[in-house]
Design a protein around this motif. Structure first.
Motif, PDB file in Angstrom:
ATOM      1  N   ILE A  68       0.821  -1.206   0.000  1.00  8.34           N
ATOM      2  CA  ILE A  68       0.000   0.000   0.000  1.00  8.34           C
ATOM      3  C   ILE A  68       0.856   1.258   0.000  1.00  8.34           C
ATOM      4  N   THR A  69       1.912   1.261   0.778  1.00 12.03           N
ATOM      5  CA  THR A  69       2.710   2.482   0.917  1.00 12.03           C
ATOM      6  C   THR A  69       3.644   2.723  -0.268  1.00 12.03           C
ATOM      7  N   GLN A  70       4.088   1.659  -0.957  1.00 11.13           N
ATOM      8  CA  GLN A  70       5.072   1.827  -2.017  1.00 11.13           C
ATOM      9  C   GLN A  70       4.534   1.468  -3.407  1.00 11.13           C
ATOM     10  N   VAL A  71       3.821   0.351  -3.520  1.00  8.32           N
ATOM     11  CA  VAL A  71       3.349  -0.089  -4.830  1.00  8.32           C
ATOM     12  C   VAL A  71       2.148   0.732  -5.296  1.00  8.32           C
ATOM     13  N   PHE A  72       1.311   1.153  -4.385  1.00 11.82           N
ATOM     14  CA  PHE A  72       0.109   1.906  -4.732  1.00 11.82           C
ATOM     15  C   PHE A  72       0.416   3.174  -5.541  1.00 11.82           C
ATOM     16  N   PRO A  73       1.368   4.020  -5.116  1.00 18.39           N
ATOM     17  CA  PRO A  73       1.669   5.206  -5.936  1.00 18.39           C
ATOM     18  C   PRO A  73       2.173   4.839  -7.331  1.00 18.39           C
ATOM     19  N   TYR A 159      -1.583   5.250   6.638  1.00 18.83           N
ATOM     20  CA  TYR A 159      -0.431   6.089   6.320  1.00 18.83           C
ATOM     21  C   TYR A 159      -0.660   6.879   5.028  1.00 18.83           C
ATOM     22  N   ARG A 160      -1.166   6.213   3.997  1.00 19.36           N
ATOM     23  CA  ARG A 160      -1.387   6.903   2.723  1.00 19.36           C
ATOM     24  C   ARG A 160      -2.445   7.995   2.857  1.00 19.36           C
ATOM     25  N   ARG A 161      -3.430   7.770   3.707  1.00 21.61           N
ATOM     26  CA  ARG A 161      -4.536   8.735   3.861  1.00 21.61           C
ATOM     27  C   ARG A 161      -4.178   9.863   4.806  1.00 21.61           C
ATOM     28  N   TYR A 162      -3.502   9.557   5.929  1.00 22.92           N
ATOM     29  CA  TYR A 162      -3.264  10.569   6.959  1.00 22.92           C
ATOM     30  C   TYR A 162      -1.791  10.760   7.302  1.00 22.92           C
ATOM     31  N   ARG A 163      -0.917  10.029   6.614  1.00 24.54           N
ATOM     32  CA  ARG A 163       0.531  10.156   6.802  1.00 24.54           C
ATOM     33  C   ARG A 163       0.925   9.810   8.232  1.00 24.54           C
ATOM     34  N   VAL A 164       1.997  10.467   8.726  1.00 22.06           N
ATOM     35  CA  VAL A 164       2.560  10.099  10.031  1.00 22.06           C
ATOM     36  C   VAL A 164       1.568  10.344  11.160  1.00 22.06           C
ATOM     37  N   ASN A 165       0.802  11.419  11.065  1.00 24.35           N
ATOM     38  CA  ASN A 165      -0.178  11.702  12.113  1.00 24.35           C
ATOM     39  C   ASN A 165      -1.201  10.577  12.229  1.00 24.35           C
ATOM     40  N   GLY A 166      -1.534   9.980  11.097  1.00 30.04           N
ATOM     41  CA  GLY A 166      -2.461   8.861  11.124  1.00 30.04           C
ATOM     42  C   GLY A 166      -1.887   7.658  11.852  1.00 30.04           C
ATOM     43  N   LEU A 167      -0.590   7.377  11.604  1.00 30.03           N
ATOM     44  CA  LEU A 167       0.055   6.255  12.287  1.00 30.03           C
ATOM     45  C   LEU A 167       0.139   6.498  13.784  1.00 30.03           C
ATOM     46  N   GLY A 225     -10.880   3.821   2.653  1.00 27.63           N
ATOM     47  CA  GLY A 225      -9.774   4.712   2.967  1.00 27.63           C
ATOM     48  C   GLY A 225      -8.892   4.983   1.767  1.00 27.63           C
ATOM     49  N   LEU A 226      -8.602   3.941   0.983  1.00 26.16           N
ATOM     50  CA  LEU A 226      -7.691   4.105  -0.154  1.00 26.16           C
ATOM     51  C   LEU A 226      -8.375   4.810  -1.326  1.00 26.16           C
ATOM     52  N   LEU A 227      -9.697   4.741  -1.404  1.00 24.12           N
ATOM     53  CA  LEU A 227     -10.405   5.439  -2.473  1.00 24.12           C
ATOM     54  C   LEU A 227     -10.226   6.953  -2.348  1.00 24.12           C
ATOM     55  N   LYS A 228      -9.950   7.422  -1.130  1.00 26.48           N
ATOM     56  CA  LYS A 228      -9.767   8.859  -0.913  1.00 26.48           C
ATOM     57  C   LYS A 228      -8.310   9.234  -0.686  1.00 26.48           C
ATOM     58  N   ALA A 229      -7.438   8.236  -0.701  1.00 29.53           N
ATOM     59  CA  ALA A 229      -6.017   8.506  -0.436  1.00 29.53           C
ATOM     60  C   ALA A 229      -5.343   9.070  -1.665  1.00 29.53           C
ATOM     61  N   THR A 230      -4.325   9.869  -1.425  1.00 25.99           N
ATOM     62  CA  THR A 230      -3.534  10.414  -2.518  1.00 25.99           C
ATOM     63  C   THR A 230      -2.241   9.624  -2.650  1.00 25.99           C
ATOM     64  N   ALA A 231      -1.635   9.705  -3.812  1.00 26.67           N
ATOM     65  CA  ALA A 231      -0.378   8.995  -4.037  1.00 26.67           C
ATOM     66  C   ALA A 231       0.752   9.674  -3.314  1.00 26.67           C
TER      67      ALA A 231
END
Length: 231
Positions: A68-73, A159-167, A225-231
């Motif tokens: 999710i964090t690397q292949v998705f973008p 992580y993809r949706r909210y970055r570090v703050n999300g984690l 979550g991923l439908l709204k996540a940015t690359a």
């Protein structure tokens, strides 16, 4: 369906990452475990339990987290839609869980038939401690891998949706939930009831149905979550 299969190949560009690495880790852990119990004095216990097989579950967690964090973008850069990527990732997850779970089950059967490989080792037979039903043992191994994969994917989506703050929020929420839950259970003296739940609940519900429900919930949360996540 053909499009989904083509997208799934992104995860299998290096077959070693998907299958060879977890099996290689499993083999190395077994060799180390066997070597250890070959040199230590024999014990009077019926079996020598080792949690080495859980290394594969750790790999599954890392694999789907990185998916999710690397292949998705990268997938978005190839004009692959989020729905196609998620569907392909789920397909790979099911195939990987069934394949590796089946291998572990076969090794568990060999382990049981050979008296723990002649050293009373219990490494692969983690499901045998819960049930004697071979079908349930196999299903428990597969669903366990599915749950771990779902957790890894969900953390990656956060992580993809909210970055570090999300984690940080997710980690803090888990700490509050499990820490506060432990305090509440201890205060109310519910530990015997929890123990009874695990011993009295039908094995199929405990080993298969509940893990599948957890996986489904995590999958739905990851999907939205991923439908709204940015690359």
């Amino acid at each position: 369906m053909k499009r989904i299969l083509n997208v799934a190949r992104i995860h299998n560009t290096s077959w070693a990452t998907t299958f060879a690495w977890p099996l290689g880790i499993l083999a190395i852990v077994f060799v180390v475990t066997y070597g250890l119990f070959s040199v230590v004095p024999d014990t009077e216990s019926e079996s020598n339990f080792t949690g080495g097989v859980f290394a594969v579950y750790g790999f599954a967690l890392a694999f789907y987290l990185s998916a999710i964090t690397q292949v998705f973008p990268y997938a978005l850069g190839l004009s692959i839609t989020r729905r196609e990527f998620l569907s392909a990732t789920a397909l790979v997850g099911i195939a990987q869980s069934v394949a590796i779970g089946t291998i572990i089950y076969v090794l568990s059967a060999v382990e049981s038939a050979t008296g723990g490989f002649g050293k009373k080792i219990r490494m692969f037979g983690i499901a045998r401690a819960a049930t004697d039903n071979p079908v349930l043992q196999w299903a428990a191994l597969v669903t366990g891998l599915l749950v771990i994969g779902g957790i890894g994917a969900f953390i990656g989506v956060v992580y993809r949706r909210y970055r570090v703050n999300g984690l940080f929020t997710l980690g803090l929420g888990a700490l509050v939930f499990f820490g506060g839950g432990s305090i509440l259970v201890t205060w109310q003296q519910w530990w015997p009831n929890i123990g009874s739940f695990f011993t009295d609940t039908p094995r199929i519900l405990l080993l298969v149905v509940i893990p599948l429900v957890i996986t489904a919930v995590l999958s739905v949360a990851s999907w939205f979550g991923l439908l709204k996540a940015t690359a």
